[in-house]
Design an enzyme around this catalytic site. Structure first.
Site, mmCIF file in Angstrom:
data_model
loop_
_atom_site.group_PDB
_atom_site.id
_atom_site.type_symbol
_atom_site.label_atom_id
_atom_site.label_comp_id
_atom_site.label_asym_id
_atom_site.label_seq_id
_atom_site.Cartn_x
_atom_site.Cartn_y
_atom_site.Cartn_z
ATOM 1 N N ASP A 1 0.851 -1.194 0.000
ATOM 2 C CA ASP A 1 0.000 0.000 0.000
ATOM 3 C C ASP A 1 0.882 1.238 0.000
ATOM 4 O O ASP A 1 1.801 1.360 0.832
ATOM 5 C CB ASP A 1 -0.908 0.010 1.226
ATOM 6 C CG ASP A 1 -1.972 -1.084 1.166
ATOM 7 O OD1 ASP A 1 -2.067 -1.766 0.126
ATOM 8 O OD2 ASP A 1 -2.700 -1.250 2.156
ATOM 9 N N ASP B 1 -15.686 -3.372 -0.983
ATOM 10 C CA ASP B 1 -15.190 -2.985 0.341
ATOM 11 C C ASP B 1 -16.392 -2.619 1.199
ATOM 12 O O ASP B 1 -17.106 -1.664 0.882
ATOM 13 C CB ASP B 1 -14.237 -1.798 0.235
ATOM 14 C CG ASP B 1 -13.118 -2.057 -0.777
ATOM 15 O OD1 ASP B 1 -12.601 -3.181 -0.799
ATOM 16 O OD2 ASP B 1 -12.790 -1.126 -1.536
#
Length: 233
Positions: free
Chosen positions: A8, A130
């Site tokens: 990330d 998500d």
């Protein structure tokens, strides 16, 4: 079980968030380049999951230069997510050699656009679902889309996707284990491959996911620890 470690990115650094909270950011011990080399040493790792976190928040690709470098360095396929809001952006990443594309926000709220993207890149697009409980969140997990998981999956069932990446936001980065129940339920709802994401701690979690019919898992914070890889080839 195929393991997909996550890198990330914020400002070129390898970081992790807790529950998607940009205020709860921790820097990982390996740089993105070092992490890439480390993960490539394991047979179970089949591709690398790269997320442009600020790109997801700002709705544009912000780490494309670093992603290009990682693509050139990597011996494994990359999948990229965060800020992919146009066919042009997907095309630029494709030209860099990125193999798979994770579409979240726009794919959730604009299914006709997703359909167009899938026609242009068949079998190369993962949709990022998500969620908190059954609500799908968008814009870097900061906003409830108003779309429910079940109705959305039915709407995209016929598309030629690479798969669905399901993340329980409340589990992500917390070290509490994945949402096994909802992951299994989603796997039963769709013909698409479901990739587990969020909260995977260890091999026992991977084994349990595999027993539920899940064949791939994205591993974030845990994949940066040496302990996670004990007993994994």
């Amino acid at each position: 079980m195929n393991i997909i470690p996550a890198i990330d990115l914020i400002d070129g650094q390898n970081v992790r968030l807790s529950q998607g909270d940009y205020e709860k950011k921790s820097q990982m011990k390996r740089t993105p380049e070092e992490a890439l080399e480390f993960y490539a040493g394991y047979k179970s790792v089949t591709r690398i999951h790269v997320v442009d976190l600020m790109g997801a928040l700002k709705q544009e690709a912000l780490e494309s230069n670093l992603v290009k470098k990682l693509s050139e360095l990597s011996s494994l396929p990359l999948e990229i997510g965060g800020g992919l809001r146009s066919l042009e952006t997907i095309g630029k990443y494709h030209e860099m050699g990125v193999e798979y594309f994770i579409l979240g926000t726009r794919a959730i709220i604009d299914v006709p656009w997703l359909t167009e993207a899938v026609k242009k890149f068949p079998g190369k697009i993962f949709v990022g679902v998500d969620a908190k409980e059954d609500d799908i969140y968008i814009n870097g997990w900061t906003e409830n889309s108003g779309v429910k998981i079940d109705e959305y999956l039915a709407e995209i069932e016929a598309l030629d996707l690479a798969g669905i990446i399901y993340t329980d936001i409340n589990k992500d980065g917390m070290g509490l284990g994945p949402n096994f129940e909802n992951t299994a339920r989603i796997n039963d709802l769709t013909r698409h491959k479901v990739v587990a994401s969020g909260g995977v701690r260890n091999k026992a979690d991977l084994d349990k996911l595999e027993s539920l019919g899940i064949t791939e898992a994205i591993v974030g914070k845990s994949s940066h620890t040496d302990e996670f890889w004990e007993g994994i080839e």
